[in-house]
Design an enzyme around this catalytic site. Structure first.
Site, short mmCIF file in Angstrom:
data_model
loop_
_atom_site.label_atom_id
_atom_site.label_comp_id
_atom_site.label_asym_id
_atom_site.label_seq_id
_atom_site.Cartn_x
_atom_site.Cartn_y
_atom_site.Cartn_z
N CYS A 133 -80.59 -28.92 -46.66
CA CYS A 133 -80.51 -27.80 -47.60
C CYS A 133 -81.84 -27.66 -48.33
O CYS A 133 -82.46 -28.65 -48.73
CB CYS A 133 -79.39 -28.04 -48.61
SG CYS A 133 -79.20 -26.66 -49.77
N ASP A 178 -82.22 -15.55 -52.01
CA ASP A 178 -81.99 -16.98 -51.87
C ASP A 178 -83.09 -17.56 -50.98
O ASP A 178 -83.80 -16.84 -50.30
CB ASP A 178 -80.60 -17.22 -51.23
CG ASP A 178 -80.09 -18.63 -51.48
OD1 ASP A 178 -80.81 -19.43 -52.09
OD2 ASP A 178 -78.96 -18.93 -51.05
N ASN A 179 -83.23 -18.87 -51.02
CA ASN A 179 -84.17 -19.57 -50.14
C ASN A 179 -85.60 -19.06 -50.26
O ASN A 179 -86.24 -18.69 -49.27
CB ASN A 179 -83.68 -19.47 -48.68
CG ASN A 179 -82.36 -20.20 -48.48
OD1 ASN A 179 -82.15 -21.27 -49.06
ND2 ASN A 179 -81.48 -19.63 -47.70
#
Length: 903
Positions: free
Chosen positions: A163, A295-296
């Site tokens: 993750c 995100d990310n």
């Protein structure tokens, strides 16, 4: 023939190409590759061993925490540490348990990152699961999983998934990011079996100009289906190893891991490996999916959470998107809080310090170094590259896929490292540091690169060594989620600066006192000198109306002084008594309110109390009896979005379903409830108060009228209203209530903070106060809803003779909410209802009032001198600027504070 290791004997059996069962002989730690194979012409190839999956036990028990969530059908392993409360399911294993399983991780301990509920796919549906290949392709495809297996060559690869938030808890200790707190176990490895992604894309024949392949899953979320993208040339490159996987360690994928089909993107962050795959879309541009954009990403370290929320361009800049993993490592042993007793013969004893490391983009970790003197000198560790044993193995079939990638030099798995340190040297050290380097000489940095999402955290991993009374005790930097412990938390509480280059401590061991970055931006809510530790028993002893204590961020506050003047009424404080109110307080209160908190700070929860409250809201058991009243003032209750009706371009009526059709909501007239959703990326709570449009007597369902505030140039829009607008029908959310200080009882009677405006006892010697004769109702925009609730209760009660004056201000005529119902009341109850509309931007044909609600109008239409004391009251609800103007005008006109209710 080479011995074949087919589907594991404990896997789900499906109507797919048959394979023989796994035998006890082939389930050993090595594979017999001594016979000839269709993969090789070499006679009697050498015997090569490689790791097989650890023993696995498919969970059969639905955990209590999941029983009342949309995942209530799904059994999970109780050892996993929940990072985002009860739902959705975001977990990591205890670090020691993860490491102890070895190179491969069992599905039950493999980390999970879910943004919402898990799509439910029954076993008999798996072969017919469909996905499409579309977009800029000459030959669009629609394939079932059965066709994917039958028509494409199957491969089995070991791949580590990580993750992007792995080790984020360390960043959150330094300064809160917008992400939840992963420890160092957001990493796991499995054998994945499936088809090569490039083979499928080549069959679809991408068109000239295509540069990206977008992927979309079946998990419907508040902002659409989860999706992201990678570059098309990566997907077509066999060296990148990208695949469409349907098996994990020889078993059918577990639901949390993408059952029945997912993408595996080796060497890149886990967020690119889309689960529950439904679409592959070939495009010329990166994905425009909400989750790909917001995100990310690693934004520049100087970008604050406030600035990132205000400027969308930070998120749309593809330079900040994360793809390849960064080089990283961690220490598994010594474990956190592990103790080693010193003895007289320690001069000959060693301790085997060990842990994991991984690189990104297929780059091999080439060295892992350990330091006992804060990085002055380093010791080279031994590294076990278990992935090489698969690479060097004779080509063969493993779990239905070919193990044959000796030609590929890219490394897509973690490695385990270890170094034996004399115990005497550990006894003299203050800490143990580890850093890794990959084959391109990418070296883990000493210092943290803080960013707003807290991703890709990879500074040197440091554990502290304490030598107390002849016993060495080891302290890791943090513990995951809300679990207390770790040297970073200890140093931060002592006032140390975790950004000073010495991990908050001077080389001599003294605490550095330079102010921490977080204190510059965040309001201090604790009182200096308060060192009292409060137990769970003490906290629960103050679950009472006259002396309520409540908790925010593990600090305890005495709410007694709030009971009189709290804007939300005394019930807001009483309902929070003895509870962790962090979500509600931080989501609702202003910086000014936070700055007042030190005056009420009385202590800090002890570790046992923190652990007891860390599981979050109370969860009902599946066999709990039905509750006659849905709302609970102290606990959040799950509701389901049942329907969504579009009223206009920015106005919706949301219908929420209660537990059962005949259940009463339990909301008094004049009060409201709280709705809680969680940000799909950060998991931080979004909480707002609303008054239902439906009658309080409605059973089984409630309707809420909401105006959606969309993003506009220079304005970020409304978090809650945008989230509500985007969630699909069937999505769960939380409700709590009732809250509010005003309750209308009918016939001019009401209570304010529980105190009636009349004598409740007819025999009392206390004289009754005259009931209300007039209610002035002033509102703007969506502030009509609490006004409408009281207005309806007054006018539709034949025995109620209170006169109502409604002043409703808006920009445009189309902004007037509930107009049809309001006009009907004004017409049908003309003797008791006066209705005034004001518009600030009216059309030329508008014949009503123009301008803003201000003193001249209120002096004319809501004059205080027309009423004797207690005969009239003003109810106000609208945007903050309007409420401020109205407050000043009413006070100027002689109205008293107790005669004005601001909803």
């Amino acid at each position: 023939m080479v011995k074949e290791l087919p589907i594991r004997k404990d896997s789900v059996r499906l109507d797919l190409p048959p394979t023989p069962p796994l035998t006890s002989e082939s389930s050993s730690d090595e594979v017999d590759a001594s016979s000839a194979s269709s993969f090789t012409d070499t006679p009697n190839p050498p015997k090569v061993d490689f790791p097989l999956p650890p023993p696995t036990t498919i969970p059969t028990q639905v955990l209590k925490e999941d029983s009342k969530t949309p995942d209530g059908w799904l059994a999970r392993d109780p050892r996993l540490i929940r990072l985002t409360g009860v739902h959705p399911f975001n977990v990591e294993a205890p670090l020691s348990a993860l490491y102890d399983e070895g190179f491969l991780t069992s599905p039950e301990l493999f980390y999970v990152r879910n943004h919402g509920h898990v799509p439910r796919v029954e076993d008999h549906e798996i072969p017919d699961w469909e996905f499409t290949v579309e977009g800029m392709v000459e030959q669009p495809l629609k394939l079932t999983l059965r066709e994917l297996i039958e028509e494409y060559e199957q491969h089995t690869y070991p791949v580590t998934l990580v993750c992007a938030g792995n080790r984020r808890k360390e960043q959150n200790i330094v300064r809160k990011t917008k992400g939840f707190s992963w420890g160092a176990a957001g990493v796991s490895t499995a054998l994945w079996t499936g088809a090569i992604l490039g083979d499928v894309l080549r069959k679809a024949k991408p068109l000239r100009g295509a540069k990206y392949v977008c992927m979309e899953g079946a998990d419907k979320l508040p902002n659409g289906f989860y999706g992201t993208s990678v570059k098309l040339n990566w997907a077509l490159d066999p060296n990148r190893g990208m695949m469409l996987a349907h098996r994990m360690n020889g078993d059918v994928l577990r639901p949390d891991h993408g059952k029945p089909l997912r993408v595996i993107i080796p060497g890149q962050i886990g967020g690119r490996s889309v689960k529950w795959l439904k679409k592959l879309i070939v495009t010329a541009e990166p994905s425009d999916n909400w989750y790909h954009i917001y995100d990310n990403r690693v934004l520049p370290t100087m970008v604050s959470p406030e600035e990132s929320a205000a400027k969308k361009e930070w998120w749309t800049d593809e330079r900040y998107a994360i793809y390849d993993l960064s080089t990283n490592s961690a220490i598994a042993y010594p474990a956190h809080d592990e103790k080693v007793s010193l003895t007289s013969d320690d001069s000959t004893k060693t301790y085997n310090v060990r842990g994991y490391a991984y690189g990104g983009g297929g780059r091999r970790v080439t060295r892992v170094e350990v330091s006992l003197d804060k990085g002055v000198t380093w010791i080279l560790s031994d590294i076990d590259y278990a992935e090489d044993r698969y690479r060097d193995a004779v080509p063969q079939n493993l779990y239905g896929g070919a193990v044959d990638f000796g030609w590929r030099e890219a490394s897509f798995c973690w490695c385990f490292w270890n170094v034996k340190i004399p115990v005497a040297d550990l006894a003299k050290a203050q800490d143990v540091l580890v850093r890794a380097m990959d084959e391109s000489m990418n070296l883990q940095p000493r210092d943290m690169y803080w960013s707003v999402l807290g991703m890709m955290n990879n500074p040197w991993y440091r554990i502290v060594v304490k030598n107390e009374g002849g016993v060495l005790q080891f302290e890791h930097p943090t513990q995951p989620a809300l679990m207390p412990g770790g040297w970073m938390e200890r140093v931060k509480k002592a006032g140390g600066d975790l950004t000073n280059g010495f991990w908050g401590e001077q080389t001599g061991g003294e605490i550095a006192t330079k102010p921490v970055l977080e204190e510059i931006k965040e309001v201090k809510m604790t009182k200096d000198g308060v060192n009292r530790m409060i137990t769970l028993e003490e906290l629960r002893a103050h679950d009472k109306e006259d002396e309520p204590w409540f908790v925010v961020r593990n600090e305890v506050y005495d709410g007694t002084a709030f009971l009189e003047g709290h804007p939300g009424g005394a019930s807001s404080i009483i309902n929070a008594a003895a509870l962790d109110s962090t979500d509600e307080f931080m989501a609702i209160h202003s910086e000014n309110a936070k700055a007042m908190m030190p005056s009420y700070h009385i202590g800090t929860l002890d570790d046992a109390a923190i652990a007891a409250l860390a599981s979050g809201d109370a969860v009902e058991t599946a066999d709990a009896p039905p509750r006659p009243i849905f709302l609970d003032p102290k606990n959040w209750r799950k509701s389901i979005l049942h329907a969504k009706k579009v009223i206009s371009h920015d106005t919706r009526i949301f219908t929420f379903k209660l537990d059962y059709d005949d259940q009463a909501l339990g909301l008094p007239t004049g009060q409201h409830l709280m709705i809680r959703l969680r940000d799909p990326v950060t998991r931080e709570a979004i909480i707002r108060s609303y008054t239902p449009l439906s009658e309080t007597s409605k059973r089984g369902y409630l309707d809420v009228l909401i105006k959606v505030y969309f993003d506009t140039p220079g304005y970020a829009g409304g978090k809650m209203t945008k989230a509500l607008d985007s969630i699909p029908v069937g999505h769960p959310l939380d409700l709590k209530g009732p809250i509010g200080k005003f309750e209308y009882l009918g016939q001019g009677r009401y209570t304010l903070n529980g105190v009636p405006n009349f004598s409740p006892d007819p025999t009392s010697l206390v004289p009754s106060v005259a009931p209300l004769k007039t209610l002035y109702m002033i509102c703007g925009g969506s502030g009509i809803t609490p006004i409408f609730q009281v207005l309806r209760a007054v006018l539709t009660n034949p025995s109620d003779h209170v006169r109502c004056v409604v002043i409703d201000g808006n920009r445009l005529v189309t902004d007037i909410l509930c107009r049809e119902e309001l006009d009907g009341y004004a017409r049908d109850y003309a003797n008791r209802c006066e209705l005034l509309y004001l518009l600030t931007q009216p059309a030329d044909d508008w014949t009503g009032l123009r301008g803003r609600i201000a003193a001249p109008l209120l002096k004319e239409r809501a004059a205080r001198e027309k009423h004797a004391g207690g005969e009239a009251m003003v109810l106000v609800c609208g945007p903050e600027p309007m409420e401020k103007t109205v407050r000043e005008a009413l006070f100027e006109g002689g109205w008293k504070a107790e005669e004005i209710i601001f909803f």
